[in-house]
Design a protein around this motif. Structure first.
Motif, PDB file in Angstrom:
ATOM      1  N   ALA A 113      -0.365  -2.597   6.694  1.00 20.29           N
ATOM      2  CA  ALA A 113      -0.016  -1.610   5.662  1.00 20.29           C
ATOM      3  C   ALA A 113       0.306  -0.248   6.259  1.00 20.29           C
ATOM      4  O   ALA A 113       0.996   0.566   5.627  1.00 20.29           O
ATOM      5  N   ASP A 114      -0.176   0.001   7.488  1.00 20.64           N
ATOM      6  CA  ASP A 114       0.046   1.311   8.112  1.00 20.64           C
ATOM      7  C   ASP A 114       1.304   1.344   8.996  1.00 20.64           C
ATOM      8  O   ASP A 114       1.526   2.305   9.730  1.00 20.64           O
ATOM      9  N   VAL A 142      -0.446  -2.232  -0.281  1.00 20.37           N
ATOM     10  CA  VAL A 142      -1.712  -1.493  -0.363  1.00 20.37           C
ATOM     11  C   VAL A 142      -2.684  -2.179  -1.314  1.00 20.37           C
ATOM     12  O   VAL A 142      -3.875  -2.352  -1.022  1.00 20.37           O
TER      13      VAL A 142
END
Length: 499
Positions: free
Chosen positions: A407-408, A470
């Motif tokens: 997600a990052d 997310v």
């Protein structure tokens, strides 16, 4: 063989003199006629008659200098005829070095005596000319060319002939040995040039030698395809030895570097080459770097043309221009290295261009070959850059496909992976695929999410986590925007279609 040319506008005059020659047994082997000045000039060049009878009234002012030059060049015995007993006509006869002037009508007996005397004198002169040529040939040799004080150069004119392919000089020598020179030169063939030495009378104009050279060049090209260049050296300095004349003439051969083949260069003194700085200035080096990186072909061509073509005398020393061309090639070499193109086929062509600069005898060919190589290099740079862009994008896509679940994952990380700035990589991606980084990453994640929804029993929450979203709510929102339905509805619909 003694030839008579009768040039008169009146066909009765031409016929009458021809009949007189044949019936009185005047010993001419051939009798030619010309009814116009064009026919007269053509016959003088092509047939080179021994004796000519010219009606002065048939020669217009615009052709007079040409007629004088040809008679000076081929040295026939001249008889002039006219209807006008004027000082002007007498002066024209003097200018042609005429042996007699006939006022029409002239008695057959006077014509017979004059033509007989001219014929006998020409026959005697021909015998003397052969003896003189034999004497000249025995007096001149290779020692005369190469030993400084061996032979005086006074009264001697040199013509140097050089083929582009010097291996064919045997053909050129055969051509010269059978060529119908009015005054036979001494021929001294060398490995790269054939030297012709003419014995000239004191008052023979330089234009006469030029006319011989032009005619010889024209006759050679009618029979042979191999390019020929000539240097005619005729110094006004009577103190020069034959060796000095030869050395100056050999140096003048380099004029073909600027003029090319199929030309005749006439020099009367030592060639004074202009001195130039052969190396590029710092400003010129920067200009070349900019032109190469910009790929501006027109600017490159115009720069080369200004620097090297359409040169006027005094010419720069050819060796200095070759050094200047290698200085340019050094800038091209640095550009090749900066683009990673200094190997393979381009490297081989670079070496061939280097040889061209060093050894090709004509400047415009060097410029042409160098420009063609630069154009090919610029094409290769464009292809190389396109391939490099393609590799960068493909590397980035593979990285996204391997790390989409995180997600990052950010643009900066992927740009760093392909060793480019984020702005440059983002622009490159848009050019290639027409989408932004975020759009491409979302497409990859949704494609994987569809696969998981159809092939596994994972919950929507688990699918969202495994594809880098997310949370499940955000995943469902994006999924519906792209596919028009929620993840759960998509799974159920596909199941019903299968059943």
């Amino acid at each position: 063989m003694t030839t008579l040319l009768i040039a008169d506008r009146d066909p009765n005059e031409r016929t009458g003199i021809s009949w007189l020659v044949s019936t009185c047994a005047i010993p001419y082997d051939r009798v030619l006629t010309a009814g116009t000045v064009t026919e007269l000039l053509r016959a003088l060049e092509a047939e080179r008659p021994d004796v000519i009878c010219i009606e002065l009234d048939m020669v217009p002012k615009e052709d007079w200098e040409r007629l004088k030059l040809l008679t000076s060049l081929y040295k026939p015995t001249v008889v002039v005829t006219t209807l006008e007993a004027t000082f002007e006509r007498a002066l024209q006869g003097i200018e042609l070095h005429a042996v007699d002037l006939w006022l029409k009508p002239q008695s057959p007996e006077h014509i017979r005596r004059t033509l007989t005397r001219c014929c006998q004198e020409r026959m005697a002169r021909g015998t003397a000319r052969v003896e003189q040529a034999d004497s000249l040939g025995s007096a001149l040799s290779y020692r005369s060319l190469f030993l400084p004080l061996e032979s005086p150069g006074k009264g001697l004119r040199l013509m140097l002939l050089q083929l582009e392919d010097t291996d064919k000089h045997g053909e050129l020598l055969n051509f010269l040995e059978t060529y119908p020179f009015r005054e036979k030169p001494v021929l001294l063939p060398l490995s790269d040039v054939i030297v012709c030495i003419f014995s000239e009378e004191k008052d023979t104009p330089l234009s006469a030698g030029q006319e011989i050279g032009k005619r010889l060049l024209m006759d050679w090209e009618e029979q042979h395809a191999e390019p020929l260049s000539l240097v005619l050296y005729d110094s006004t300095d009577e103190m020069l030895s034959l060796n000095q004349k030869y050395r100056y003439a050999v140096e003048a051969l380099d004029i073909r570097f600027f003029k090319g083949y199929r030309q005749i260069s006439t020099v009367q003194n030592k060639v004074n080459w202009a001195v130039i700085d052969p190396f590029l200035t710092p400003a010129e080096q920067r200009a070349w770097v900019d032109m190469l990186h910009d790929g501006d072909r027109e600017q490159l061509k115009q720069w080369m043309y200004r620097q090297f073509l359409h040169k006027a005398e005094p010419y720069p020393e050819p060796g200095l221009l070759r050094i200047r061309l290698t200085s340019i090639l050094a800038q091209v070499r640095r550009f090749m290295k900066s683009q990673g193109l200094d190997e393979g086929a381009l490297e081989e062509k670079y070496l061939r261009v280097f040889d061209t600069i060093l050894y090709t005898p004509v400047l415009y060919r060097i410029v042409q070959d160098l420009l063609l190589f630069i154009y090919e290099l610029l094409d290769s740079v464009t292809i190389h850059r396109d391939e490099a862009r393609l590799d960068i994008v493909e590397q980035a896509i593979r990285y996204l496909e391997e790390n989409y679940a995180r997600a990052d994952l950010r643009l900066e990380e992927v740009a760093r992976h392909v060793d480019r700035s984020p702005a440059y990589f983002s622009s490159l991606l848009t050019q290639r695929h027409g989408v932004s980084f975020r759009q491409l990453l979302t497409t990859i994640r949704l494609r994987e999410a569809e696969r998981l929804l159809l092939s596994t029993r994972l919950s929507v929450q688990e699918v969202a986590e495994r594809t880098g979203f997310v949370n499940a709510n955000y995943f469902s929102k994006i999924f519906k925007e792209k596919s028009g339905t929620t993840p759960r509805s998509f799974r159920n619909q596909k199941k019903r279609e299968k059943s």
